[in-house]
Write an enzyme that holds these catalytic residues in place. Structure first.
Site, PDB file in Angstrom:
ATOM      1  N   GLU A   1       0.931  -7.703   1.715  1.00 34.20           N
ATOM      2  CA  GLU A   1       1.552  -8.659   0.786  1.00 34.20           C
ATOM      3  C   GLU A   1       2.993  -8.264   0.477  1.00 34.20           C
ATOM      4  O   GLU A   1       3.879  -9.112   0.371  1.00 34.20           O
ATOM      5  CB  GLU A   1       0.718  -8.754  -0.497  1.00 34.20           C
ATOM      6  CG  GLU A   1      -0.632  -9.440  -0.253  1.00 34.20           C
ATOM      7  CD  GLU A   1      -1.594  -9.283  -1.421  1.00 34.20           C
ATOM      8  OE1 GLU A   1      -1.767  -8.142  -1.902  1.00 34.20           O
ATOM      9  OE2 GLU A   1      -2.186 -10.285  -1.838  1.00 34.20           O
TER      10      GLU A   1
ATOM     11  N   ALA B   1      -2.986  -1.866  -2.725  1.00 34.30           N
ATOM     12  CA  ALA B   1      -2.961  -1.480  -4.131  1.00 34.30           C
ATOM     13  C   ALA B   1      -3.883  -0.275  -4.274  1.00 34.30           C
ATOM     14  O   ALA B   1      -4.816  -0.108  -3.488  1.00 34.30           O
ATOM     15  CB  ALA B   1      -3.456  -2.643  -4.979  1.00 34.30           C
TER      16      ALA B   1
ATOM     17  N   GLY C   1      -2.305  -5.087  -0.594  1.00 39.19           N
ATOM     18  CA  GLY C   1      -0.985  -5.152  -1.227  1.00 39.19           C
ATOM     19  C   GLY C   1       0.142  -4.710  -0.299  1.00 39.19           C
ATOM     20  O   GLY C   1       1.295  -5.104  -0.489  1.00 39.19           O
TER      21      GLY C   1
ATOM     22  N   GLU D   1      -9.432  -7.368   0.902  1.00 36.45           N
ATOM     23  CA  GLU D   1      -9.895  -7.507  -0.484  1.00 36.45           C
ATOM     24  C   GLU D   1     -11.327  -8.018  -0.629  1.00 36.45           C
ATOM     25  O   GLU D   1     -12.058  -7.560  -1.505  1.00 36.45           O
ATOM     26  CB  GLU D   1      -8.942  -8.425  -1.271  1.00 36.45           C
ATOM     27  CG  GLU D   1      -7.609  -7.788  -1.628  1.00 36.45           C
ATOM     28  CD  GLU D   1      -6.561  -7.926  -0.530  1.00 36.45           C
ATOM     29  OE1 GLU D   1      -6.901  -8.333   0.605  1.00 36.45           O
ATOM     30  OE2 GLU D   1      -5.396  -7.625  -0.803  1.00 36.45           O
TER      31      GLU D   1
HETATM   32  N1  DAK Z   1      -5.817   3.234  -2.724  1.00 34.23           N
HETATM   33  C1  DAK Z   1      -5.962   4.521  -3.099  1.00 34.23           C
HETATM   34  N2  DAK Z   1      -6.018   5.537  -2.232  1.00 34.23           N
HETATM   35  C2  DAK Z   1      -5.948   5.244  -0.921  1.00 34.23           C
HETATM   36  C3  DAK Z   1      -5.831   3.909  -0.458  1.00 34.23           C
HETATM   37  C4  DAK Z   1      -5.760   2.868  -1.426  1.00 34.23           C
HETATM   38  N3  DAK Z   1      -5.600   1.576  -1.101  1.00 34.23           N
HETATM   39  N4  DAK Z   1      -5.811   3.939   0.888  1.00 34.23           N
HETATM   40  C5  DAK Z   1      -5.919   5.230   1.240  1.00 34.23           C
HETATM   41  N5  DAK Z   1      -5.997   6.019   0.160  1.00 34.23           N
HETATM   42  C6  DAK Z   1      -6.137   7.476   0.106  1.00 34.23           C
HETATM   43  C7  DAK Z   1      -7.542   7.907   0.479  1.00 34.23           C
HETATM   44  O1  DAK Z   1      -8.396   7.817  -0.652  1.00 34.23           O
HETATM   45  C8  DAK Z   1      -7.302   9.346   0.894  1.00 34.23           C
HETATM   46  O2  DAK Z   1      -7.138  10.137  -0.227  1.00 34.23           O
HETATM   47  P1  DAK Z   1      -7.866  11.610  -0.338  1.00 34.23           P
HETATM   48  O3  DAK Z   1      -9.315  11.321  -0.195  1.00 34.23           O
HETATM   49  O4  DAK Z   1      -7.306  12.385   0.820  1.00 34.23           O
HETATM   50  O5  DAK Z   1      -7.462  12.110  -1.679  1.00 34.23           O
HETATM   51  C9  DAK Z   1      -5.953   9.273   1.586  1.00 34.23           C
HETATM   52  O6  DAK Z   1      -5.333   8.068   1.114  1.00 34.23           O
HETATM   53  C10 DAK Z   1      -6.053   9.178   3.096  1.00 34.23           C
HETATM   54  O7  DAK Z   1      -6.924   8.100   3.403  1.00 34.23           O
HETATM   55  P2  DAK Z   1      -8.147   8.256   4.411  1.00 34.23           P
HETATM   56  O8  DAK Z   1      -8.692   9.631   4.404  1.00 34.23           O
HETATM   57  O9  DAK Z   1      -9.093   7.143   4.116  1.00 34.23           O
HETATM   58  O10 DAK Z   1      -7.408   8.008   5.801  1.00 34.23           O
HETATM   59  P3  DAK Z   1      -8.010   7.352   7.126  1.00 34.23           P
HETATM   60  O11 DAK Z   1      -6.976   7.524   8.166  1.00 34.23           O
HETATM   61  O12 DAK Z   1      -9.388   7.857   7.391  1.00 34.23           O
HETATM   62  O13 DAK Z   1      -8.163   5.793   6.779  1.00 34.23           O
HETATM   63  C11 DAK Z   1      -7.381   3.646   5.905  1.00 34.23           C
HETATM   64  C12 DAK Z   1      -7.007   5.040   6.515  1.00 34.23           C
HETATM   65  C13 DAK Z   1      -6.102   2.952   5.494  1.00 34.23           C
HETATM   66  C14 DAK Z   1      -8.113   2.816   6.988  1.00 34.23           C
HETATM   67  C15 DAK Z   1      -8.343   3.875   4.707  1.00 34.23           C
HETATM   68  O14 DAK Z   1      -7.738   4.838   3.827  1.00 34.23           O
HETATM   69  C16 DAK Z   1      -8.574   2.632   3.936  1.00 34.23           C
HETATM   70  O15 DAK Z   1      -9.406   1.797   4.340  1.00 34.23           O
HETATM   71  N6  DAK Z   1      -7.908   2.486   2.789  1.00 34.23           N
HETATM   72  C17 DAK Z   1      -8.091   1.358   1.900  1.00 34.23           C
HETATM   73  C18 DAK Z   1      -7.383   0.171   2.443  1.00 34.23           C
HETATM   74  C19 DAK Z   1      -7.589  -1.030   1.587  1.00 34.23           C
HETATM   75  O16 DAK Z   1      -8.734  -1.503   1.371  1.00 34.23           O
HETATM   76  N7  DAK Z   1      -6.488  -1.574   1.048  1.00 34.23           N
HETATM   77  C20 DAK Z   1      -6.537  -2.745   0.225  1.00 34.23           C
HETATM   78  C21 DAK Z   1      -6.645  -2.311  -1.184  1.00 34.23           C
HETATM   79  S1  DAK Z   1      -6.991  -3.713  -2.215  1.00 34.23           S
HETATM   80  C22 DAK Z   1      -4.620  -8.152  -7.662  1.00 34.23           C
HETATM   81  C23 DAK Z   1      -3.525  -7.424  -7.339  1.00 34.23           C
HETATM   82  C24 DAK Z   1      -3.485  -6.700  -6.175  1.00 34.23           C
HETATM   83  C25 DAK Z   1      -4.556  -6.687  -5.325  1.00 34.23           C
HETATM   84  C26 DAK Z   1      -5.664  -7.421  -5.651  1.00 34.23           C
HETATM   85  C27 DAK Z   1      -5.706  -8.158  -6.804  1.00 34.23           C
HETATM   86  N8  DAK Z   1      -4.668  -8.892  -8.846  1.00 34.23           N
HETATM   87  C28 DAK Z   1      -3.693  -8.737  -9.847  1.00 34.23           C
HETATM   88  C29 DAK Z   1      -5.617  -9.975  -8.983  1.00 34.23           C
HETATM   89  C30 DAK Z   1      -4.501  -5.884  -4.149  1.00 34.23           C
HETATM   90  C31 DAK Z   1      -5.589  -5.349  -3.633  1.00 34.23           C
HETATM   91  C32 DAK Z   1      -5.522  -4.382  -2.566  1.00 34.23           C
HETATM   92  O17 DAK Z   1      -4.497  -4.074  -2.006  1.00 34.23           O
END
Ligand code: DAK
Length: 261
Positions: A111, A63, A108, A131
């Protein structure tokens, strides 16, 4: 559509989440477009759907953390509902949906993949539920679907420790069915989707329904669900033709038609 691309190859629809700048992260616009795309699929002509992400780095990196970081309680709830509705829509979509996971499937993203019927991935894929590191629980069904797909112990380990796993580990624990070199993933997905699309369409749909619904109830009830869906097939063109063709050694031509219509 800005963030979701749709194309048709024969009887197979390919839905691509296309927001590569953010590694295809799911913001409210992406979710709304994904919902609209699935709603518009012509279920009379399409027999199988492939869901993938644009580029060769990410399926969906979760997400969108940027959008979520500023949400109010009401916006968070609306976002959660939008996501859960579309994920459940995919899970219960009448046609089979194959996730072709071409890189990161985090939060997400994992998921979303788990809402599909079948998961295959590229050799650079990474899976995880990060998360708890962000101070939240998985919110699009992660705690529920992961524990049902892999062992509860492995799901708990991945979720509590925010532990990412690679493609081979995902294969080992049964989260994906197969791993391909990145360049061969889409070809493999389309080949599988085409194979599915050549089988009797109502029978395939009934199999999906039987497995999905049967897994939610005990075996006595599950068998009744199967009996009913099995019986329904005897009102289809495909059952009549499929069996007649077997007996006369001809090749059947499946079509989604009920004989009592
Ligand atoms: N959201 C927004 N932007 C993201 C992103 C994300 N999840 N993942 C990557 N990006 C963006 C980065 O900010 C970056 O943007 P710029 O800085 O270039 O503008 C671009 O994508 C490239 O990412 P990186 O520079 O970080 O690339 P790397 O190869 O160095 O790293 C990575 C890739 C996937 C390991 C890293 O980007 C990363 O850790 N991303 C976050 C992954 C993550 O934590 N995903 C889970 C998100 S939480 C709910 C509903 C839904 C959810 C929860 C609750 N409720 C209704 C209760 C869901 C939650 C989630 O999914």
């Amino acid at each position: 559509m800005e963030f979701v691309k749709y194309e048709v190859q024969g009887a197979v629809a390919v839905v691509t989440i296309d927001r590569p700048k953010a590694l295809n992260a799911l913001n409210p616009d992406v979710l709304a477009e994904l919902k609209a795309t699935f709603e518009a699929i012509d279920q009379n002509t399409i027999r199988c759907v492939v869901l993938t992400g644009a580029g060769d780095k990410s399926f969906v990196a979760g997400a969108d953390i940027g959008s979520m970081s500023t949400m109010t309680k009401a916006e968070g709830e609306a976002f959660g509902k939008l996501g859960n509705d579309i994920f459940r829509m995919i899970e219960t979509f009448p046609l089979p949906v194959i996730a072709a996971i071409n890189g990161f499937a985090l939060g997400g993203g994992n998921e979303l993949a788990m809402s599909c019927d079948i998961r295959i991935c590229s050799d650079n894929a990474v899976f995880g539920q990060p998360e708890v590191g962000l101070g939240i629980t998985p919110g699009f069904g992660g705690t529920q679907r992961l524990a049902r797909l892999v062992s509860p112990g492995m799901a708990k380990q991945m979720v509590y420790a925010a532990l990412n796993i690679d493609a081979q580990e995902a294969l080992r624990i049964g989260l994906v069915n197969a791993v391909y070199p990145q360049a061969e993933l889409m070809e493999a997905a389309l080949k599988l989707a085409t194979k599915i699309s050549r089988n009797a369409p109502i029978a395939v749909r009934n199999c999906k329904k039987a497995m999905n619904e049967g897994l939610q109830v005990d075996m006595d009830q599950a068998i009744v669900i199967e009996e009913k869906l099995f019986g329904d097939c005897f009102e289809t063109h495909d059952q009549v033709e499929g069996m007649a063709c077997f007996l006369s050694r001809e090749k059947p031509k499946p079509k989604a038609v009920f004989t009592n219509n």
